[in-house]
Design a protein around this motif. Structure first.
Motif, mmCIF file in Angstrom:
data_model
loop_
_atom_site.group_PDB
_atom_site.id
_atom_site.type_symbol
_atom_site.label_atom_id
_atom_site.label_comp_id
_atom_site.label_asym_id
_atom_site.label_seq_id
_atom_site.Cartn_x
_atom_site.Cartn_y
_atom_site.Cartn_z
ATOM 1 N N LEU A 57 1.349 5.412 -1.807
ATOM 2 C CA LEU A 57 1.714 6.707 -1.299
ATOM 3 C C LEU A 57 2.845 7.072 -2.579
ATOM 4 C CD1 LEU A 57 2.220 6.399 2.789
ATOM 5 C CD2 LEU A 57 0.268 7.511 0.930
ATOM 6 N N TYR A 62 0.933 -0.907 0.183
ATOM 7 C CA TYR A 62 0.050 -0.187 0.231
ATOM 8 C C TYR A 62 0.968 0.953 -0.448
ATOM 9 C CZ TYR A 62 -3.659 -3.431 0.709
ATOM 10 O OH TYR A 62 -4.556 -4.510 0.369
ATOM 11 N N VAL A 63 2.236 0.825 0.949
ATOM 12 C CA VAL A 63 3.006 2.496 0.746
ATOM 13 C C VAL A 63 3.209 2.649 -0.898
ATOM 14 C CG1 VAL A 63 5.370 3.286 1.783
ATOM 15 C CG2 VAL A 63 3.377 2.038 2.947
ATOM 16 N N THR A 91 -3.891 4.994 3.455
ATOM 17 C CA THR A 91 -3.015 5.851 2.234
ATOM 18 C C THR A 91 -3.999 6.661 1.993
ATOM 19 O OG1 THR A 91 -4.169 3.730 1.049
ATOM 20 C CG2 THR A 91 -1.198 3.291 2.388
#
Length: 335
Positions: free
Chosen positions: A104, A99-100, A155
């Protein structure tokens, strides 16, 4: 216009690209075709787009900084619809780093591409999950969203904050859309409708979380796509009435907006299951389980803001939408 659609092999991305092409836009579709779920479904979605002369596919990960810089510099997009992301609340409990990287790192690459190449408007996917621990219904863009209950939700909230920063610093018009449980033909295999339909047709029990005491603002894909494109055509603007002494989370003195996009009609999970049973013609065997970590018992979208801004108004009933999905599922899997 020349429009970049990221996540073009995804559920919402494919449907969005189809409508853009049908109205005469030029579409560059980007996707990394990862294996979060069956890549064959993504390839088959893509096959519905690639024959169109105004469509070009680029296999690329949004987290690839150099690749994204080159793509934006070469293509000079007029507008961007950013739908690519690592999805799924439950998966985020097992693999937070994904997810990072996607949500992001990938999002900062999108913002930088838009900033340096004079993109007119960025529309990006946020999520109803940003409301997290909120219990006031319906969820409103005017409410605080500072208590996420999953890394996925965090996020998506971060995306809204990052977008605001670019709107403020560089005058980049950005609009975030908080999607509420999108469903319909070509939907994701990790979503309830797909999982329930598959299990019922295979004669297996379905897992019903929170002992069935769930409500979701299920929103049909055609309604969602109409809302996305209406939003794309209504470029975000600064709010002259914005008061920094009492800041509204959904607006700004920068060209920034955040909207809910949902059905404004939450359905109890058991009623949703009944619609699936009716469409299939088989009663489901149900296995009742507790609420999962990171999940919330109810979602409900207030959509007055998006309606006022774009005229968005969902029109598809759950019964009709579920029936359309089941018909597609039977055809796709030859059942």
């Amino acid at each position: 216009m020349k429009i970049l659609v990221t996540g073009a092999a995804g559920f919402i991305g494919m449907h969005t690209a189809q409508v853009l092409l049908a109205r005469g836009d030029q579409v560059v579709g980007l996707d990394n075709l990862n294996d979060y779920y069956d890549p064959r479904l993504k390839q088959n979605r893509l096959a519905r787009l690639t024959p169109h002369p105004a469509f070009r596919f680029v296999k690329l990960d949004v987290a690839d900084r150099a690749g994204m810089e080159s793509l934006f510099a070469e293509e000079k997009f007029d507008r961007v619809i950013h739908l690519a992301a690592q999805a799924g609340v439950r998966y985020s409990l097992q693999n937070p780093h994904a997810y990072v990287d996607s949500n992001l790192v990938g999002f900062i690459n999108i913002l930088e591409g838009c900033r340096h190449n004079k993109v007119q408007h960025l529309v990006y996917a946020s999520s109803s999950s940003v409301y997290g621990g909120n219990t006031k219904m319906p969820f409103s863009e005017h409410d605080s969203v500072d208590h996420p209950v999953s890394i996925y939700a965090a996020t998506k909230k971060a995306n809204e904050l990052m977008a605001h920063t670019y709107s403020h610093l560089y005058g980049l018009p950005t609009t975030g859309l908080r999607f509420f449980t999108v469903y319909g033909p070509w939907g994701r295999p990790d979503m309830a409708l797909f999982l329930f339909t598959k299990a019922i047709l295979e004669g297996r029990p379905i897992d019903v979380f929170n002992h069935g005491k769930m409500k979701r603002d299920f929103t049909y894909i055609d309604d969602i796509v109409e809302g996305v494109i209406r939003t794309l055509d209504h470029t975000a603007e600064s709010d002259p009435a914005f008061n920094p002494l009492q800041p509204d989370p959904g607006r700004s003195n920068a060209p920034y907006r955040v909207f809910n996009i949902g059905n404004h009609d939450p359905i109890e999970l058991m009623s949703f299951i009944k619609a699936i049973e009716d469409a299939i013609g088989v009663a489901a065997e149900k296995r009742f389980l507790p609420l999962q970590d990171g999940d919330v018992p109810a979602t409900y979208a207030e959509i007055a803001e998006l309606n006022a801004w774009t005229g968005f108004k969902p029109a598809t009933s759950v019964g009709n939408g579920v029936g359309q999905f089941v018909e597609w599922y039977r055809g796709y899997y030859r059942i």
